[in-house]
Design a protein around this motif. Structure first.
Motif, short mmCIF file in Angstrom:
data_model
loop_
_atom_site.label_atom_id
_atom_site.label_comp_id
_atom_site.label_asym_id
_atom_site.label_seq_id
_atom_site.Cartn_x
_atom_site.Cartn_y
_atom_site.Cartn_z
N UNK A 53 0.83 -1.20 0.00
CA UNK A 53 0.00 0.00 0.00
C UNK A 53 0.86 1.25 0.00
N UNK A 54 0.25 2.33 -0.42
CA UNK A 54 0.86 3.66 -0.31
C UNK A 54 0.21 4.32 0.90
N UNK A 55 0.99 4.55 1.92
CA UNK A 55 0.44 5.06 3.17
C UNK A 55 1.32 6.20 3.67
N UNK A 56 0.78 6.95 4.60
CA UNK A 56 1.54 8.03 5.20
C UNK A 56 2.23 7.50 6.45
N UNK A 57 3.56 7.32 6.40
CA UNK A 57 4.24 6.69 7.54
C UNK A 57 4.21 7.57 8.78
N UNK A 58 3.99 6.93 9.93
CA UNK A 58 4.08 7.64 11.21
C UNK A 58 5.55 7.74 11.60
N UNK A 59 5.91 8.85 12.21
CA UNK A 59 7.30 9.08 12.60
C UNK A 59 7.63 8.50 13.97
N UNK A 60 6.61 8.15 14.73
CA UNK A 60 6.84 7.65 16.09
C UNK A 60 5.64 6.81 16.51
N UNK A 61 5.82 5.98 17.55
CA UNK A 61 4.65 5.25 18.07
C UNK A 61 3.54 6.20 18.54
N UNK A 62 3.94 7.35 19.08
CA UNK A 62 2.93 8.31 19.51
C UNK A 62 2.06 8.76 18.31
N UNK B 147 0.28 10.44 -8.21
CA UNK B 147 1.44 9.83 -7.54
C UNK B 147 1.10 8.44 -7.04
N UNK B 148 -0.07 8.30 -6.40
CA UNK B 148 -0.43 6.98 -5.87
C UNK B 148 -0.72 5.99 -7.00
N UNK B 149 -1.30 6.48 -8.10
CA UNK B 149 -1.49 5.59 -9.27
C UNK B 149 -0.14 5.10 -9.78
N UNK B 163 12.56 4.39 -2.73
CA UNK B 163 13.31 5.50 -3.31
C UNK B 163 12.75 6.83 -2.78
N UNK B 164 13.60 7.80 -2.73
CA UNK B 164 13.13 9.09 -2.22
C UNK B 164 13.02 10.13 -3.32
N UNK B 165 13.20 9.73 -4.56
CA UNK B 165 13.11 10.71 -5.63
C UNK B 165 12.20 10.25 -6.75
N UNK B 166 11.23 9.42 -6.43
CA UNK B 166 10.21 9.08 -7.43
C UNK B 166 8.93 8.65 -6.74
N UNK B 167 8.00 8.11 -7.51
CA UNK B 167 6.67 7.87 -6.95
C UNK B 167 6.61 6.66 -6.03
N UNK B 168 7.68 5.89 -5.88
CA UNK B 168 7.65 4.74 -4.99
C UNK B 168 7.88 5.12 -3.52
N UNK B 169 8.07 6.39 -3.26
CA UNK B 169 8.11 6.88 -1.88
C UNK B 169 6.70 6.75 -1.30
N UNK B 170 6.62 6.54 0.02
CA UNK B 170 5.31 6.42 0.66
C UNK B 170 4.78 7.78 1.08
N UNK B 171 3.47 7.93 1.02
CA UNK B 171 2.82 9.08 1.62
C UNK B 171 2.60 10.26 0.70
N UNK B 172 2.16 11.34 1.33
CA UNK B 172 1.78 12.57 0.62
C UNK B 172 3.00 13.21 -0.02
N UNK B 173 2.80 13.78 -1.20
CA UNK B 173 3.88 14.54 -1.85
C UNK B 173 3.36 15.93 -2.19
N UNK B 174 4.30 16.86 -2.26
CA UNK B 174 3.91 18.23 -2.60
C UNK B 174 4.35 18.60 -4.01
N UNK B 175 5.28 17.86 -4.57
CA UNK B 175 5.74 18.17 -5.92
C UNK B 175 6.44 16.94 -6.49
N UNK B 176 6.51 16.91 -7.82
CA UNK B 176 7.21 15.82 -8.52
C UNK B 176 6.71 14.45 -8.04
N UNK B 177 7.62 13.49 -7.94
CA UNK B 177 7.28 12.16 -7.43
C UNK B 177 6.11 11.53 -8.19
N UNK B 178 6.00 11.79 -9.47
CA UNK B 178 4.95 11.14 -10.26
C UNK B 178 5.57 10.35 -11.42
#
Lengths: 222, 192
Positions: A53-62, B147-149, B163-178
């Motif tokens: 999945x694509x998820x927003x990782x938590x930075x801490x247990x809190x 990005x999630x697609x 990776x930290x410079x493409x779309x395989x990074x996890x979570x919200x992005x504000x630019x690029x990463x697509x």
């Protein structure tokens, strides 16, 4: 017969040795290709595989706790057949989930649902074939700490599900892991903590290190 | 008294220069991206997608995909895959048992999006059919939907997170990463 000075020999060999060392280090660091899973540690049976999945990782247990409705310690029970997510059982995109009962030994945050009888129900998306079987074989009777969010009731106009009430006793909610970081099992043989959703081991710590009062995760063995 | 110094006094010995040259050559041959990210490929694990049965990706949309920019995101992701790699795509208006990727909307998902292999190719660890779903409630704008697609379609090609410079990074992005970086393009093209 030629003679060699040791210093000359070293000078000639050092570049080659350094080069070889760099190649080895680089291959080890890149970790690419057809090797095994991300970490060599952890249990042999790795549940929850083939699902990413694509998820927003938590930075801490809190922070993970703040993303959760309920945080419990407990022991996993035998997985049961869950729900069919799809327009119909014949839908080519349909998938049947598994539901893992968690017999709660302690509530760390949040409240158990009314009538829970100290058991909550974790719904997991299970990939085809062996990964699905590995959940059934590998998820029972594991002690762990679980960061859970209650699965909301679905609206048929947006989310297709065949049998929304299946997979648990009537009236009980289903939960999902708040993120893949939220399923932490104690590995019996080593005593390490294993984050099954991330395939990461945390050596030399216990579940207390992940309580939602903690401001940082312990170092992982990656 | 002034000490006499040779202009060569601080120059490293020749063997050290040779080592540096070797090191630079090795780094260059491996590529910086390969060194920067420790990843696996196609392992069908919790962090890596399964290898697909082939590089011809047929796809379709579930009935609830209309609206919310999800079809557009999936279409972007497939087009980007084809543009960046040797994969091909084939849109099917009706989902069938031969469709490789079925896109769905799932508002109840505890994630932004998800890839699940729902059928393995018989006798292999390759994925014959997959489901990709989106939770628009966690996707703030079209950039993040795209990005999630890109991310989930990357899993369907066998990619892992990291990776930290493409779309395989996890979570919200504000630019690029697509897009996929060169390292991930290599994985997708070579399937290893």
């Amino acid at each position: 017969m030629p003679t060699f000075e040791i210093s000359t020999l070293i000078k000639k060999r050092v570049p080659m040795l350094l080069g070889a060392l760099l190649v080895c280090s680089a291959i080890a660091a890149s970790g690419c290709g057809e090797g095994g899973s991300g970490s060599d540690s952890g249990p042999e049976i790795r549940p929850f595989t083939g699902v990413n999945s694509d998820f927003t990782p938590a930075e801490s247990p809190r922070e993970l706790g703040e993303q959760s409705d309920l945080v419990v310690r407990g022991e996993t029970g035998e997985p049961q057949t869950g729900r069919i997510w799809g327009a119909s059982p014949e839908d080519p995109g349909a998938i049947e989930t598994l539901v893992i009962p968690i017999h709660v030994t302690n509530v760390e945050a949040g409240e158990l649902p009314a009538g829970s009888n100290e058991t909550v129900y974790l719904e997991v998306f299970a990939s085809a074939g062996a990964p699905r079987q590995s959940i059934i074989e590998g998820a029972a009777e594991e002690d762990g700490l679980f960061f859970l969010t209650e699965t909301p009731e679905v609206i048929p106009e947006t989310t297709e599900i065949v049998d929304p009430d299946s997979g648990r006793p009537e009236g009980q909610p289903l939960y999902q892991a708040a993120t893949p970081q939220g399923l932490l099992l104690e590995e019996e043989s080593s005593g390490d903590i294993w984050s099954v959703g991330e395939e990461v081991a945390y050596p030399g710590v216990d579940l207390d290190s992940f309580l939602p009062t903690e401001d940082q995760f312990p170092p992982a063995d990656e | 008294m002034k000490m006499e110094t040779s202009p060569l006094r601080n120059r490293p010995p020749k063997w050290m220069s040779a080592s540096l040259f070797t090191a630079i050559a090795v780094l260059a041959s491996l590529g910086i991206a390969g060194l920067a990210s420790s990843d696996e490929f196609g392992q069908c694990s919790a962090v890596s997608g399964c290898r697909p049965d082939n590089k011809a990706h047929s796809y379709c949309f579930g009935a609830t995909m209309a609206g919310a920019g999800l079809q557009e995101a999936a279409g972007y992701g497939m087009s980007n895959l084809v543009a960046q790699t040797s994969f091909t795509k084939n849109f099917q208006s009706d989902c069938g048992s031969n469709t490789d990727v079925v896109f769905k909307r799932n508002d109840a998902l505890a994630a932004r999006g998800q890839y699940v292999c729902i059928e393995k190719l018989s006798g292999t660890n390759k994925c014959n059919r997959a489901r990709i779903e989106f939770n628009p409630g966690q996707l703030a704008n079209q950039l993040n939907k795209n990005k999630t697609a890109c991310h989930e379609i990357g899993h369907s090609g066998g990619l892992a997170h990291g990776a930290n410079n493409d779309c395989m990074i996890s979570g919200h992005v504000s630019a690029n990463h697509i897009h996929y970086n060169g390292h991930h393009v290599d994985h997708l093209n070579n399937q290893n």
